[in-house]
Scaffold this motif. Structure first.
Motif, mmCIF file in Angstrom:
data_model
loop_
_atom_site.group_PDB
_atom_site.id
_atom_site.type_symbol
_atom_site.label_atom_id
_atom_site.label_comp_id
_atom_site.label_asym_id
_atom_site.label_seq_id
_atom_site.Cartn_x
_atom_site.Cartn_y
_atom_site.Cartn_z
ATOM 1 N N ASN A 15 5.823 48.369 -7.061
ATOM 2 C CA ASN A 15 5.607 47.016 -6.551
ATOM 3 C C ASN A 15 6.539 46.806 -5.362
ATOM 4 O OD1 ASN A 15 5.021 44.347 -6.147
ATOM 5 N ND2 ASN A 15 5.779 43.651 -8.123
ATOM 6 N N VAL A 57 -4.280 46.099 -11.833
ATOM 7 C CA VAL A 57 -3.950 45.780 -10.450
ATOM 8 C C VAL A 57 -5.249 45.805 -9.652
ATOM 9 C CG1 VAL A 57 -2.620 46.456 -8.428
ATOM 10 C CG2 VAL A 57 -1.688 46.856 -10.705
ATOM 11 N N GLU A 58 -5.601 44.655 -9.073
ATOM 12 C CA GLU A 58 -6.827 44.586 -8.284
ATOM 13 C C GLU A 58 -6.692 45.435 -7.032
ATOM 14 O OE1 GLU A 58 -8.453 40.711 -7.550
ATOM 15 O OE2 GLU A 58 -7.408 39.919 -9.301
ATOM 16 N N LYS A 60 -7.448 44.696 -4.049
ATOM 17 C CA LYS A 60 -6.932 43.952 -2.905
ATOM 18 C C LYS A 60 -5.407 43.881 -2.908
ATOM 19 C CE LYS A 60 -7.293 39.381 -5.010
ATOM 20 N NZ LYS A 60 -7.929 38.075 -4.932
ATOM 21 N N CYS A 61 -4.762 44.151 -4.057
ATOM 22 C CA CYS A 61 -3.298 44.154 -4.143
ATOM 23 C C CYS A 61 -2.699 45.512 -3.785
ATOM 24 C CB CYS A 61 -2.850 43.759 -5.537
ATOM 25 S SG CYS A 61 -3.302 42.079 -5.983
ATOM 26 N N THR A 63 -1.606 48.096 -1.336
ATOM 27 C CA THR A 63 -1.341 48.046 0.105
ATOM 28 C C THR A 63 -1.388 49.421 0.751
ATOM 29 O OG1 THR A 63 1.027 48.113 -0.352
ATOM 30 C CG2 THR A 63 0.051 45.958 0.009
ATOM 31 N N VAL A 72 1.835 48.668 -4.327
ATOM 32 C CA VAL A 72 1.050 47.479 -4.649
ATOM 33 C C VAL A 72 1.900 46.252 -4.376
ATOM 34 C CG1 VAL A 72 -0.365 48.638 -6.377
ATOM 35 C CG2 VAL A 72 1.711 47.496 -7.082
ATOM 36 N N GLU A 73 1.242 45.133 -4.149
ATOM 37 C CA GLU A 73 1.946 43.879 -3.909
ATOM 38 C C GLU A 73 1.459 42.864 -4.926
ATOM 39 O OE1 GLU A 73 3.023 40.870 -0.228
ATOM 40 O OE2 GLU A 73 1.564 42.457 0.061
ATOM 41 N N ILE A 74 2.229 42.725 -6.005
ATOM 42 C CA ILE A 74 1.890 41.748 -7.033
ATOM 43 C C ILE A 74 3.118 40.889 -7.287
ATOM 44 C CG2 ILE A 74 0.073 43.049 -8.179
ATOM 45 C CD1 ILE A 74 2.094 44.002 -10.202
ATOM 46 N N LYS A 75 2.877 39.644 -7.635
ATOM 47 C CA LYS A 75 3.978 38.747 -7.959
ATOM 48 C C LYS A 75 4.512 39.121 -9.318
ATOM 49 C CE LYS A 75 2.237 34.925 -5.275
ATOM 50 N NZ LYS A 75 1.769 33.550 -5.288
#
Length: 112
Positions: A15, A57-58, A60-61, A63, A72-75
């Motif tokens: 992440n 993890v979708e 679109k998340c 990167t 990935v970029e997830i909160k």
């Protein structure tokens, strides 16, 4: 860029928001008739997976897919109310009840 599932599952997922290693890809989710990829699945826990669900993890998340890493970029998920007991991340047992209050001992001379 083309990659096979065998190559993808050897890659570590990281992440980029907090720098945490989420684990390796364990599954790929796609639609059947269209063949459209929806996302990847990362195992939720380490070891025997005690109490943690897998993380979806979708697409679109995602990167960047590198040679040996998937960024990935997830909160960050909100932290649960679990306390850590020793080295195992499990809920702590409730504390023991307090001892009963001490009573003053009677003098047996009252009874004679």
């Amino acid at each position: 860029m083309e990659t096979s599932f065998g190559e993808l599952r050897r890659k570590e997922v990281i992440n980029i928001n907090d720098g945490k290693r989420l684990g390796k890809v364990c599954d790929l989710v796609f639609t059947y008739p269209e063949g459209r990829v929806l996302g990847i699945v990362v195992p939720g826990g380490r070891g025997f997976r005690w109490g943690k669900a897998d993380l979806f993890v979708e697409l679109k998340c995602v990167t960047k897919i590198g040679v040996d890493v998937v960024f990935v970029e997830i909160k960050s998920a909100p932290k649960s109310e679990k306390k850590k007991c020793g080295k195992w991340e499990d809920t702590c047992p409730p504390p023991p009840p307090p001892p009963p209050p001490k009573r003053d001992r009677r003098d047996y001379g009252e009874y004679e």
